[in-house]
Design a protein around this motif. Structure first.
Motif, PDB file in Angstrom:
ATOM      1  N   ALA A   3      42.953  47.334  36.182  1.00  0.00           N
ATOM      2  CA  ALA A   3      43.719  47.334  34.930  1.00  0.00           C
ATOM      3  C   ALA A   3      43.264  48.459  34.008  1.00  0.00           C
ATOM      4  O   ALA A   3      43.783  48.620  32.909  1.00  0.00           O
ATOM      5  CB  ALA A   3      43.567  45.987  34.225  1.00  0.00           C
ATOM      6  N   LYS A  54      44.820  53.290  37.239  1.00  0.00           N
ATOM      7  CA  LYS A  54      45.659  52.157  37.662  1.00  0.00           C
ATOM      8  C   LYS A  54      46.493  52.486  38.904  1.00  0.00           C
ATOM      9  O   LYS A  54      47.552  51.919  39.126  1.00  0.00           O
ATOM     10  CB  LYS A  54      46.563  51.695  36.519  1.00  0.00           C
ATOM     11  CG  LYS A  54      45.823  51.293  35.262  1.00  0.00           C
ATOM     12  CD  LYS A  54      46.782  50.827  34.174  1.00  0.00           C
ATOM     13  CE  LYS A  54      46.049  50.485  32.904  1.00  0.00           C
ATOM     14  NZ  LYS A  54      46.970  50.044  31.821  1.00  0.00           N
ATOM     15  N   ILE A  94      53.627  37.193  31.770  1.00  0.00           N
ATOM     16  CA  ILE A  94      53.113  38.506  32.167  1.00  0.00           C
ATOM     17  C   ILE A  94      53.524  39.598  31.178  1.00  0.00           C
ATOM     18  O   ILE A  94      53.246  40.771  31.413  1.00  0.00           O
ATOM     19  CB  ILE A  94      53.594  38.885  33.578  1.00  0.00           C
ATOM     20  CG1 ILE A  94      55.130  39.011  33.610  1.00  0.00           C
ATOM     21  CG2 ILE A  94      53.099  37.893  34.604  1.00  0.00           C
ATOM     22  CD1 ILE A  94      55.645  39.757  34.811  1.00  0.00           C
ATOM     23  N   GLY A  99      51.100  42.325  30.280  1.00  0.00           N
ATOM     24  CA  GLY A  99      50.588  43.141  31.381  1.00  0.00           C
ATOM     25  C   GLY A  99      49.467  42.425  32.110  1.00  0.00           C
ATOM     26  O   GLY A  99      49.067  41.312  31.754  1.00  0.00           O
ATOM     27  N   SER A 100      48.922  43.082  33.138  1.00  0.00           N
ATOM     28  CA  SER A 100      47.934  42.429  34.001  1.00  0.00           C
ATOM     29  C   SER A 100      46.612  42.152  33.301  1.00  0.00           C
ATOM     30  O   SER A 100      45.782  41.407  33.819  1.00  0.00           O
ATOM     31  CB  SER A 100      47.676  43.275  35.256  1.00  0.00           C
ATOM     32  OG  SER A 100      47.177  44.552  34.900  1.00  0.00           O
ATOM     33  N   MET A 153      51.854  41.467  40.317  1.00  0.00           N
ATOM     34  CA  MET A 153      50.575  41.178  39.666  1.00  0.00           C
ATOM     35  C   MET A 153      49.790  40.116  40.433  1.00  0.00           C
ATOM     36  O   MET A 153      48.559  40.189  40.533  1.00  0.00           O
ATOM     37  CB  MET A 153      50.809  40.727  38.228  1.00  0.00           C
ATOM     38  CG  MET A 153      51.282  41.818  37.304  1.00  0.00           C
ATOM     39  SD  MET A 153      51.414  41.234  35.590  1.00  0.00           S
ATOM     40  CE  MET A 153      52.301  42.616  34.845  1.00  0.00           C
ATOM     41  N   GLN A 183      47.688  41.391  43.225  1.00  0.00           N
ATOM     42  CA  GLN A 183      46.478  42.114  42.827  1.00  0.00           C
ATOM     43  C   GLN A 183      45.306  41.178  42.539  1.00  0.00           C
ATOM     44  O   GLN A 183      44.166  41.612  42.437  1.00  0.00           O
ATOM     45  CB  GLN A 183      46.765  42.964  41.588  1.00  0.00           C
ATOM     46  CG  GLN A 183      47.806  44.050  41.810  1.00  0.00           C
ATOM     47  CD  GLN A 183      48.262  44.678  40.511  1.00  0.00           C
ATOM     48  OE1 GLN A 183      47.551  44.642  39.509  1.00  0.00           O
ATOM     49  NE2 GLN A 183      49.462  45.244  40.507  1.00  0.00           N
ATOM     50  N   HIS A 184      45.580  39.876  42.397  1.00  0.00           N
ATOM     51  CA  HIS A 184      44.528  38.915  42.047  1.00  0.00           C
ATOM     52  C   HIS A 184      44.619  37.662  42.923  1.00  0.00           C
ATOM     53  O   HIS A 184      44.764  36.544  42.405  1.00  0.00           O
ATOM     54  CB  HIS A 184      44.662  38.517  40.573  1.00  0.00           C
ATOM     55  CG  HIS A 184      44.527  39.655  39.613  1.00  0.00           C
ATOM     56  ND1 HIS A 184      43.306  40.083  39.122  1.00  0.00           N
ATOM     57  CD2 HIS A 184      45.467  40.472  39.058  1.00  0.00           C
ATOM     58  CE1 HIS A 184      43.503  41.102  38.295  1.00  0.00           C
ATOM     59  NE2 HIS A 184      44.790  41.359  38.241  1.00  0.00           N
TER      60      HIS A 184
END
Length: 474
Positions: A99, A103, A335, A338-339, A380, A383-384
């Motif tokens: 983040a 990025k 969201i 943002g992330s 998103m 990514q996690h």
């Protein structure tokens, strides 16, 4: 080349990169063969031989490219060896985009329009290859060729071809079997067993074969596909307790909520709360609710819908009056910021074994959570994977992005009859939500807690939700 490949097969068997027995695959099915190429990083001679055989296969097949990118993580050292030995520029794809900083998802020096080779260790369905090809193409690179050491021959080549990609494999699995049988390392019975397994577990239709309608995997099988402890627990809980019912008990006081938890606990997999509604909220509330949840084996979902910057949500989640992270297994977030909002919540909840749902879609009339917004939420989540356990959604089966079977979809606004209310809430039936729209958990509110007999209503919804799930996996 044939002698070199045979020698490589024997070495792979020697270091147990190819094993035989009973192994549970990522898909949840049991396989008589397991290929684990991660071990080759500990054997420089094997790593070098793998890289050279893959390079020679590419050149023999006339593949041309400007640079290469290995699929994280096992193929990265293979691509590195090929890059160093043959002076070919290498790029890297991040599985988790940071983040901060640039990025970027694709790291390295390249120009749009260049042709990039995709390097993978093993291909089954081709899904992991596509997870790297898509971000490469999104930054303007062209991908025409994919090279792998072993092709399990379960439909990956056909799937990649359907995307315009040419697969170059050093070792079709049938070649591995042939070499090991000839060397006395496999019996003819074991060879046939593996061949039967491969034939029965194709990821793409075999020419001339009957095409069967795909069904979803069981909750138990999917529990093995998630990286989030909370999702794993919920999948197993639902299968064991035979319920996919979450009750949104939007009552007026903490006292009423605790009473409702006792009444409904035996029927549910999850209780959804709104702690900021309760004027009688006290520090003991969390401990009391957790004790009831443990007694009746359900999870707690605080429907907080966080929507601020990362630094702010850290405090909102961990401290303040409610201290949500201390007692709620699951929470959710928009969201829009943002992330960074995920990073903030993750810094608090990951060590506590918590899970986060992203609001990808909503059931209210006129919602803005759709289209590009939904696709951004899916991106998103990817990514996690250790903290994001799934989504609040309404129709995940219709999403353009490939849906990860390790993520949980939960749908609110469920009633036994289709309709809506005066405030714009749109209702749907358990069958439509689970079978037609591909969700996993039905969230029911007023249909249960406003019923004259909430316990009886919960039993009815539980039965309807579970019947829909069984239909969807039949």
């Amino acid at each position: 080349m044939d002698a070199k490949i045979d020698a490589l097969v024997m070495r792979l068997h020697e270091i147990e990169a190819v094993k035989f027995g009973e192994f549970k695959l990522k898909s949840g099915i049991m396989s008589p063969i397991y290929v684990d190429l991660r071990v080759i990083v500990s054997y420089p001679d094997v790593l070098t031989a793998v890289a050279e055989c893959m390079w020679e296969t590419l050149k023999a097949n006339g593949a041309t490219f400007d640079n290469m990118c290995g699929v994280p993580y096992t193929a990265l050292p293979i691509a590195t060896c090929m890059s160093l030995a043959h002076d070919c520029p290498m790029l890297m794809r991040r599985k988790e985009v940071k983040a901060y900083g640039t990025k970027k998802q694709i790291e390295g020096a390249f120009e749009a329009g260049q042709t990039c080779l995709c390097v993978e260790d093993l291909v089954t369905s081709g899904a992991s290859v596509m997870e790297t090809v898509e971000p490469l193409e999104s930054v303007g690179l062209k991908v025409k060729d994919v090279v792998v050491l072993i092709d399990r021959e379960q439909g990956g080549e056909a799937r990649l071809a359907s995307h315009g990609l040419r697969l170059h494999s050093v070792l079709p699995l049938s070649r591995v079997l042939k070499t090991l049988e000839a060397a006395g390392k496999m019996s003819s019975e074991l060879v046939q067993n593996v061949k039967d397994f491969i034939a029965a577990n194709q990821t793409m239709p075999v020419a001339g074969a009957e095409v069967k309608k795909p069904t979803r995997m069981s909750y138990t099988a999917r529990s093995e596909l998630t990286d989030n402890a909370c999702a794993k627990q919920l999948f197993k809980l639902m299968e064991t307790k035979k319920t996919n019912l979450c009750v949104a008990a939007d009552v007026d006081t903490a006292k009423e909520l605790l009473e409702m938890a006792e009444i409904l606990g035996p029927e549910i997999c999850m209780l959804k709360t709104h702690c900021d509604l309760y004027p009688d909220f006290t520090e003991s509330f969390g401990a009391q609710l957790m004790a009831i949840a443990e007694k009746h084996n359900f999870m707690i979902f605080e429907d907080r819908k966080f929507a601020d910057i990362g630094n702010t949500v850290v405090g909102q989640y961990s401290s303040g009056v409610h201290k949500i992270a201390d007692w709620s297994h699951i929470t959710n977030a928009h969201i829009v910021p943002g992330s960074g909002i995920i990073d903030g919540l993750k810094s608090v909840g990951l060590s506590k074994g918590r899970g986060l749902l992203l609001l990808a879609e909503m059931s209210s009339k006129g919602t803005m959570a759709k289209g590009e917004y939904t696709e951004a939420a899916i991106g998103m989540a990817a990514q996690h994977p250790d903290f994001v356990m799934g989504f609040i959604s309404t129709n995940p089966k219709a999403w353009k992005a490939e849906w990860s079977k390790g993520l949980i979809n939960m749908t609110p606004g469920v009633q036994l009859q289709v309709g809506g209310d005066a405030m714009g809430q749109q209702y749907n039936t358990p069958h439509n939500v689970i079978v037609e729209n591909g969700s996993d958990v039905i969230i029911v509110g007023r249909g249960i807690y406003k019923a004259s007999d909430p316990a009886a209503a919960a039993k009815e919804y539980r039965a309807a939700g579970w019947e829909a799930y069984q239909t969807s996996i039949a």
